[in-house]
Design an enzyme around this catalytic site. Structure first.
Site, PDB file in Angstrom:
ATOM      1  N   LYS A  93       6.721  10.225  15.101  1.00  0.00           N
ATOM      2  CA  LYS A  93       6.522  10.644  13.567  1.00  0.00           C
ATOM      3  C   LYS A  93       7.518  11.122  13.097  1.00  0.00           C
ATOM      4  O   LYS A  93       7.839  12.506  13.359  1.00  0.00           O
ATOM      5  CB  LYS A  93       5.254  11.773  13.610  1.00  0.00           C
ATOM      6  N   GLY A 117      10.460  21.624  15.055  1.00  0.00           N
ATOM      7  CA  GLY A 117      10.000  21.981  13.738  1.00  0.00           C
ATOM      8  C   GLY A 117      10.226  23.696  13.673  1.00  0.00           C
ATOM      9  O   GLY A 117      10.666  24.358  14.299  1.00  0.00           O
ATOM     10  N   SER A 118       9.290  24.103  12.535  1.00  0.00           N
ATOM     11  CA  SER A 118       9.156  25.410  12.043  1.00  0.00           C
ATOM     12  C   SER A 118       8.087  25.955  12.842  1.00  0.00           C
ATOM     13  O   SER A 118       7.085  25.315  13.393  1.00  0.00           O
ATOM     14  CB  SER A 118       8.998  25.535  10.786  1.00  0.00           C
ATOM     15  N   GLU A 153       9.337  23.042  20.262  1.00  0.00           N
ATOM     16  CA  GLU A 153      11.067  23.375  20.259  1.00  0.00           C
ATOM     17  C   GLU A 153      10.949  23.831  18.715  1.00  0.00           C
ATOM     18  O   GLU A 153      11.009  23.261  17.974  1.00  0.00           O
ATOM     19  CB  GLU A 153      11.708  22.145  20.717  1.00  0.00           C
ATOM     20  N   CYS A 198      18.408  24.428  15.008  1.00  0.00           N
ATOM     21  CA  CYS A 198      17.920  25.356  15.716  1.00  0.00           C
ATOM     22  C   CYS A 198      18.566  26.315  16.488  1.00  0.00           C
ATOM     23  O   CYS A 198      18.039  27.628  16.570  1.00  0.00           O
ATOM     24  CB  CYS A 198      16.640  24.772  16.620  1.00  0.00           C
ATOM     25  N   GLU A 251      14.770  32.903   9.966  1.00  0.00           N
ATOM     26  CA  GLU A 251      15.642  31.771  10.096  1.00  0.00           C
ATOM     27  C   GLU A 251      16.124  31.041   8.613  1.00  0.00           C
ATOM     28  O   GLU A 251      15.002  30.840   7.929  1.00  0.00           O
ATOM     29  CB  GLU A 251      14.801  30.773  10.807  1.00  0.00           C
TER      30      GLU A 251
HETATM   31  P1  NAI Z   1       8.485  21.280   9.608  1.00  0.00           P
HETATM   32  O1  NAI Z   1       8.078  22.076  10.609  1.00  0.00           O
HETATM   33  O2  NAI Z   1       7.167  21.406   8.658  1.00  0.00           O
HETATM   34  O3  NAI Z   1       8.672  19.653   9.921  1.00  0.00           O
HETATM   35  C1  NAI Z   1       9.130  19.211  11.103  1.00  0.00           C
HETATM   36  C2  NAI Z   1       8.185  17.957  11.299  1.00  0.00           C
HETATM   37  O4  NAI Z   1       6.780  18.385  11.360  1.00  0.00           O
HETATM   38  C3  NAI Z   1       8.287  16.990  10.330  1.00  0.00           C
HETATM   39  O5  NAI Z   1       8.173  15.583  10.881  1.00  0.00           O
HETATM   40  C4  NAI Z   1       6.865  17.175   9.545  1.00  0.00           C
HETATM   41  O6  NAI Z   1       6.591  16.002   8.957  1.00  0.00           O
HETATM   42  C5  NAI Z   1       6.147  17.678  10.773  1.00  0.00           C
HETATM   43  N1  NAI Z   1       4.917  18.343  10.257  1.00  0.00           N
HETATM   44  C6  NAI Z   1       4.788  19.066   9.101  1.00  0.00           C
HETATM   45  N2  NAI Z   1       3.585  19.576   8.715  1.00  0.00           N
HETATM   46  C7  NAI Z   1       2.899  19.284   9.982  1.00  0.00           C
HETATM   47  C8  NAI Z   1       1.433  19.083  10.231  1.00  0.00           C
HETATM   48  N3  NAI Z   1       0.686  20.186   9.351  1.00  0.00           N
HETATM   49  N4  NAI Z   1       0.961  18.701  11.163  1.00  0.00           N
HETATM   50  C9  NAI Z   1       1.750  17.651  12.035  1.00  0.00           C
HETATM   51  N5  NAI Z   1       2.974  17.673  11.694  1.00  0.00           N
HETATM   52  C10 NAI Z   1       3.667  18.282  10.690  1.00  0.00           C
HETATM   53  O7  NAI Z   1       9.852  21.685   8.952  1.00  0.00           O
HETATM   54  P2  NAI Z   1      10.215  21.438   7.254  1.00  0.00           P
HETATM   55  O8  NAI Z   1       9.213  22.130   6.238  1.00  0.00           O
HETATM   56  O9  NAI Z   1      10.791  20.283   7.353  1.00  0.00           O
HETATM   57  O10 NAI Z   1      11.543  22.601   7.209  1.00  0.00           O
HETATM   58  C11 NAI Z   1      11.105  24.229   7.140  1.00  0.00           C
HETATM   59  C12 NAI Z   1      11.557  24.978   8.016  1.00  0.00           C
HETATM   60  O11 NAI Z   1      11.503  24.850   9.270  1.00  0.00           O
HETATM   61  C13 NAI Z   1      13.255  24.998   7.983  1.00  0.00           C
HETATM   62  O12 NAI Z   1      13.881  25.704   7.045  1.00  0.00           O
HETATM   63  C14 NAI Z   1      13.869  25.515   9.341  1.00  0.00           C
HETATM   64  O13 NAI Z   1      13.530  27.116   9.427  1.00  0.00           O
HETATM   65  C15 NAI Z   1      12.605  24.772  10.312  1.00  0.00           C
HETATM   66  N6  NAI Z   1      12.972  23.726  10.887  1.00  0.00           N
HETATM   67  C16 NAI Z   1      13.274  24.094  12.265  1.00  0.00           C
HETATM   68  C17 NAI Z   1      13.856  22.740  13.061  1.00  0.00           C
HETATM   69  C18 NAI Z   1      14.246  23.103  14.468  1.00  0.00           C
HETATM   70  O14 NAI Z   1      15.204  22.155  14.866  1.00  0.00           O
HETATM   71  N7  NAI Z   1      13.913  23.912  15.152  1.00  0.00           N
HETATM   72  C19 NAI Z   1      13.909  21.394  12.337  1.00  0.00           C
HETATM   73  C20 NAI Z   1      13.225  21.489  11.035  1.00  0.00           C
HETATM   74  C21 NAI Z   1      12.860  22.488  10.461  1.00  0.00           C
END
Ligand code: NAI
Ligand code: MG
Length: 505
Positions: free
Chosen positions: A197, A250-251, A272, A306, A407
């Site tokens: 996904k 992700g977050s 992660e 990250c 972050e």
């Molecule tokens: P997010 O954590 O919401 O998105 C990452 C992934 O999770 C995407 O594929 C998204 O579609 C999916 N996702 C979102 N909500 C979900 C749910 N309820 N159930 C299952 N999957 C879900 O991150 P977002 O909103 O794009 O970015 C927000 C913050 O997250 C950033 O500002 C950053 O601080 C952090 N982040 C950290 C990352 C890392 O590499 N550790 C990568 C991306 C974001």
């Protein structure tokens, strides 16, 4: 493709233009499949805000279809029981070769989608994705159990390592293909069937790779891609009882939802997550190396890593000197569209949402008395339509400010002075995260003392940001659990079975 891109862009390869011409569809059971509800979403170019492509928006009904396909492929054993490890290895190796051969196309797709420089995707992100597959192709033939010296004399006991089953892999947008590959390479090598996904902001490269898996000889249903929103396609996988494991990057906020959503069938979850990684410069460091290294520790990938070195601690006697070096390095950074003919060093941040979030942190910093020695705002003029932010170095900050604790995930660093070793260990560890930490010193004793004392999954000494397929990566504390890469990722995607044999006649 909805809208033409500016003529200041590198021309699209014909294969890229053709790929973006029609709506892109979820890839399920070996073919591109329209979503049940026939809805779409759009992928945008963050350098201009223009629409790049229309993509089938997978929803729970489509997750059902993808899970059924992956289940069938897994339960048939075609990928892990009937196919020999050597043949599975060859499939993964061929996929690596195909990704390598398609590097120019995949690099354009990731640069369009994410905004980062084509030079970076072409020479770093895509080759690294291929490298992960080469590395894990080798593991297929090396996943071993053990023989256990049990006490009962007539008993023979051994272990088998078997795939977990159907795994949902939810990946972020910061390194679109690479982050997905970190997960699907070991998962596939271990014999799992996967549903990727990709982030809704950057689904293009994973959808392109889907058809390469067919050419590589993957049986249908082994590799599926489910583009869509996190709350729809992502959450559906998380809650699905036909999914045995979720791998997520992700977050922290989304990770909490994923852990909660996974309880129905107690599926395995590995996470992660983010960080607020401390980067420590000692007065005895090679200061020129430390200044340049610390600049890229934060501004590499625009701070959207990250592992970004976002808390910068500089020993007091060299505080001004190191900052002067960083300021000079930063002012040479060219920011612009990743597909620009004149290749920039950094692109935009990913979306309007991230732009607003990062600018919000910058404003908050100023309101708390922080001073920007460089940067501090959005870029305007020719870049006004995109989500461009000036690389920003804040001084006059304290450990307890929001900008020093949360972050930001953008090109913003907080620089603070420190005095001695014991002080810096406790300040560096005073965080809810623990993904990475780094230090710059020429003193071997100090280097190893800190390597042991810092509570983080990766420590960089006189360097920053290195990762390789062979070396484990992951977080302490709220930076997640489980380790990706290396042999640890094979553990992450396998179950252990203990077999008892009674040899008594
Ligand atoms: P997010 O954590 O919401 O998105 C990452 C992934 O999770 C995407 O594929 C998204 O579609 C999916 N996702 C979102 N909500 C979900 C749910 N309820 N159930 C299952 N999957 C879900 O991150 P977002 O909103 O794009 O970015 C927000 C913050 O997250 C950033 O500002 C950053 O601080 C952090 N982040 C950290 C990352 C890392 O590499 N550790 C990568 C991306 C974001
Ligand atoms: Mg989100």
């Amino acid at each position: 493709m909805f809208e033409t891109l500016p003529d200041t862009y590198i021309p699209l390869l014909p294969e890229v233009a053709a790929f973006l011409a029609d709506p892109l569809l979820p890839y399920i059971d070996g073919r591109y499949t329209p979503p049940r509800a026939e809805q779409t979403f759009e992928s945008l170019d963050p350098s201009t805000g223009r629409r790049l492509a229309q993509i089938g928006r997978a929803q729970p009904a489509d997750a059902d279809v993808a899970v059924a396909a992956a289940r069938k492929a897994f339960d048939s054993g075609d990928w892990w029981l009937k196919m020999s490890p050597s043949d599975r290895s060859k499939c993964i190796w061929r996929l690596a070769e195909l990704i390598e051969q398609h590097t120019p196309i995949l690099a354009q797709l990731d640069s369009l989608d994410n905004g980062k420089p084509l030079e970076t995707t072409r020479t770093v992100d895509i080759p690294l994705a291929a490298e992960h597959l080469y590395y894990y192709a080798g593991w297929c033939t090396k996943i071993e159990g053990s023989t256990i010296p049990v006490n009962e004399p007539e008993m023979f006991n051994y272990t088998l390592r078997e795939p977990v089953g159907v795994v949902g892999l939810i990946s972020p947008w910061n390194y679109p293909l690479l982050m997905a590959t970190w997960k699907f390479a070991p998962a596939l090598a271990a014999g799992n069937c996967v549903i990727v996904k990709p982030a809704e902001q950057t689904p293009l490269s994973a959808l392109y790779v889907a058809k390469l898996t067919e050419e590589a000889g993957f049986p249908p249903g082994v590799f599926n891609v489910l583009p869509g929103y996190g709350e729809e396609a992502g959450a559906a996988l998380v809650e699905h009882h036909g999914v045995d494991k979720i791998g997520f990057t992700g977050s922290v906020a989304t990770a909490r939802k994923i852990v909660q959503g996974s309880v129905g069938n107690l599926k395995r979850v590995s996470l992660e997550l983010g960080g607020k990684s401390p980067n420590i410069v000692f007065a005895d460091a090679d200061l020129e190396q430390a200044a340049v290294g610390s600049t890229w520790a934060i501004f590499g990938n625009n701070g959207q890593s990250c592992t970004a070195g976002s808390r910068l601690y500089i020993q007091r006697p060299v505080f001004e000197q190191v900052l002067a070096g960083m300021r000079a390095e930063t002012q040479n950074i060219m920011v612009g569209p990743g597909m620009g003919r004149q290749q920039p060093n950094l692109g935009p941040v990913i979306s309007d949402e991230q732009l607003q979030r990062v600018l919000g942190y910058i404003e908050d910093g100023f309101a708390q008395g922080a001073q920007a020695i460089t940067g501090g705002g959005r870029l305007s003029g020719a870049l006004a339509d995109g989500y461009f932010i000036e690389p920003t170095i804040f001084t006059n900050v304290r450990d307890d400010l929001r900008i020093s604790r949360e972050e930001i995930f953008g090109p913003v660093v907080c620089a603070m002075p420190f005095d001695d070793v014991s002080e810096i260990i406790s300040r560096a560890n005073d965080t809810s995260f623990g993904l990475a930490a780094g230090l710059w010193t020429t003193d071997l004793r100090k280097a190893h003392k800190l390597a042991k004392s810092l509570r983080a999954g990766t420590i960089w000494i006189n360097t920053w940001g290195d990762t390789e397929a062979a070396s484990p990566f992951g977080g302490y504390k709220q930076s997640g659990y489980g380790r990706e890469m290396g042999k640890e990722a094979i553990d992450l995607y396998t179950e252990v079975k203990s077999v008892w044999v009674n040899t008594e006649e």
